[in-house]
Enzyme design. Structure first.
Site, PDB file in Angstrom:
ATOM      1  CB  THR A  70      -0.872  -0.053   1.278  1.00  0.00           C
ATOM      2  OG1 THR A  70      -1.779  -1.126   1.104  1.00  0.00           O
ATOM      3  CG2 THR A  70      -1.608   1.215   1.547  1.00  0.00           C
ATOM      4  NE  ARG A 101      -8.857  -7.474   2.758  1.00  0.00           N
ATOM      5  CZ  ARG A 101      -7.864  -6.600   2.865  1.00  0.00           C
ATOM      6  NH1 ARG A 101      -7.635  -5.724   1.905  1.00  0.00           N
ATOM      7  NH2 ARG A 101      -7.090  -6.596   3.909  1.00  0.00           N
ATOM      8  CG  ASP A 161      -5.821  -0.966   6.709  1.00  0.00           C
ATOM      9  OD1 ASP A 161      -5.738  -1.633   5.658  1.00  0.00           O
ATOM     10  OD2 ASP A 161      -4.829  -0.419   7.233  1.00  0.00           O
ATOM     11  CB  THR A 190       1.241   0.087   4.802  1.00  0.00           C
ATOM     12  OG1 THR A 190       1.319  -1.105   3.986  1.00  0.00           O
ATOM     13  CG2 THR A 190       2.594   0.312   5.464  1.00  0.00           C
ATOM     14  N   GLY A 191      -0.313  -2.452   6.209  1.00  0.00           N
ATOM     15  CA  GLY A 191      -0.120  -3.698   6.941  1.00  0.00           C
ATOM     16  C   GLY A 191      -1.323  -4.599   6.800  1.00  0.00           C
TER      17      GLY A 191
HETATM   18  N1  ASP Z   1      -3.536  -2.514   4.470  1.00  0.00           N
HETATM   19  C1  ASP Z   1      -3.741  -2.999   3.129  1.00  0.00           C
HETATM   20  C2  ASP Z   1      -4.987  -3.823   3.073  1.00  0.00           C
HETATM   21  O1  ASP Z   1      -5.220  -4.600   3.976  1.00  0.00           O
HETATM   22  C3  ASP Z   1      -2.602  -3.825   2.630  1.00  0.00           C
HETATM   23  C4  ASP Z   1      -1.268  -3.154   2.681  1.00  0.00           C
HETATM   24  O2  ASP Z   1      -1.036  -2.264   3.490  1.00  0.00           O
HETATM   25  O3  ASP Z   1      -0.419  -3.538   1.871  1.00  0.00           O
HETATM   26  O4  ASP Z   1      -5.698  -3.740   2.101  1.00  0.00           O
END
Ligand code: ASP
Length: 326
Positions: free
Chosen positions: A193, A221, A224, A244-245
């Site tokens: 992200t 889906r 966050d 991000t996560g």
């Molecule tokens: N937080 C993002 C999600 O769950 C994924 C990411 O941060 O890479 O969609």
């Protein structure tokens, strides 16, 4: 005039291993982050708003195929792309977000229009695309989002039981680690992200976040990223945050807002609040990832609990600083 004006960005966190970086890739990431920071810095130096700076930074990150947002977004379980984005203005607490869009080139620009021109905050799917069309924003064919690297990741992830964070998928695609050791939205994988936070010369804060989500996610889906308070938050009274996560955990912790709330209610510094969320609270529910945050005095926090996070910041008149590993 706030002379502490600054922009900070991220391009995702996760298992970013030196060993799995193809030759030259590291330099490419640094150069991409540097270019985006320079552009954001220019907006701020010209007296532009924090909102303008984060929109421009995230737009550029979306256009860059190295990151999991816009061109270069990851694949869903159906082999398609579904994009999410959000933006928030700390001076007014106005926010805009969209989720599950498939054909808009720059989701962050749609989110910005939602903030500016709609009485609503979050649009999904077809409704979001209809709004974007009515606003005259740019559409692309679904193939625009395709990149070889993400497609390879998806082919590998497809055989896994669950969804996978972007950079973790990259580590897997590079042949590092036994795929079966990995859990789903897992630990040992990366997130790609993108996001930005900024403090402008007028003392205002803003944040924006954009993503393709997680590799092999189920159709429909939503993580966050487009949820105000989870993946993105900004309030001049406290801070601006972009995360991000593992999205599900960031949602359950209301992670971005928790940084601001801790500052407001516990009266702690940005650094202490951000550290608590990323290093203490998220790990309690196996939340992996990181965030970038800035407060109204220009203090920065860029914590992450994974092996790496693509990140950087630029203060006015100074050379941008970029980093990948711990
Ligand atoms: N937080 C993002 C999600 O769950 C994924 C990411 O941060 O890479 O969609």
């Amino acid at each position: 005039m706030n002379s502490n004006s600054v922009i900070a960005i991220h391009g995702g966190a996760g298992t970013i291993l030196r060993a799995s970086m193809p030759a030259g890739a590291e330099a490419e990431y640094h150069a991409a982050l540097h270019a985006v920071l320079s552009a954001g810095q220019r907006v701020l130096a010209d007296g532009g708003s924090a909102l303008d700076a984060v929109s421009e930074a995230v737009r550029l990150l979306e256009d860059c195929p190295l990151f999991n947002a816009g061109h270069g977004a990851v694949y869903t379980a159906a082999g398609t792309h579904e994009l999410d984005a959000a933006i928030m203005d700390g001076s007014t607490l106005e926010a805009g977000a969209i989720c599950c869009v498939k054909r808009v080139r720059n989701p962050v620009l749609v989110a910005r229009r939602v903030l500016e021109r709609s009485e609503h905050v979050l649009f999904s799917g077809e409704g979001a695309e209809a709004f974007a069309a009515a606003q005259g924003l740019e559409f692309v064919e679904p193939e625009y989002f395709h990149t070889e690297a993400r497609h390879r990741q998806w082919l590998l992830a497809r055989d896994q039981p669950r969804a996978m964070l972007d950079h973790d998928g990259a580590a897997l695609a590079a042949g590092h680690g036994d795929p079966m050791q990995y859990e789903p939205i897992d630990p040992n994988r990366k997130f790609g992200t993108v996001g930005a936070v900024a403090l402008d010369l007028h003392g205002h804060l803003a944040a924006a976040t954009s993503t393709g989500g997680v590799t092999n996610k189920q159709v429909g889906r939503v993580g966050d990223t487009p949820l105000i308070g989870a993946g993105c938050y900004a309030d001049d009274a406290t801070c601006a945050v972009s995360t991000t996560g593992s999205g599900e955990m960031f949602m359950r912790m209301v992670a971005a807002y928790d940084v601001a709330a801790q500052m407001a209610y516990r009266n702690v510094s940005l650094e202490e609040a951000a550290h608590d969320v990323v290093m203490n609270r998220l790990p309690k529910i196996d939340g992996r990832g990181g965030l970038v945050a800035v407060d109204a005095r220009g203090n920065l926090a860029l914590p992450f609990n994974t092996e790496g996070m693509y990140r950087g910041f630029a203060r006015l008149g100074e050379t941008p600083v970029t980093a990948i590993y711990r």
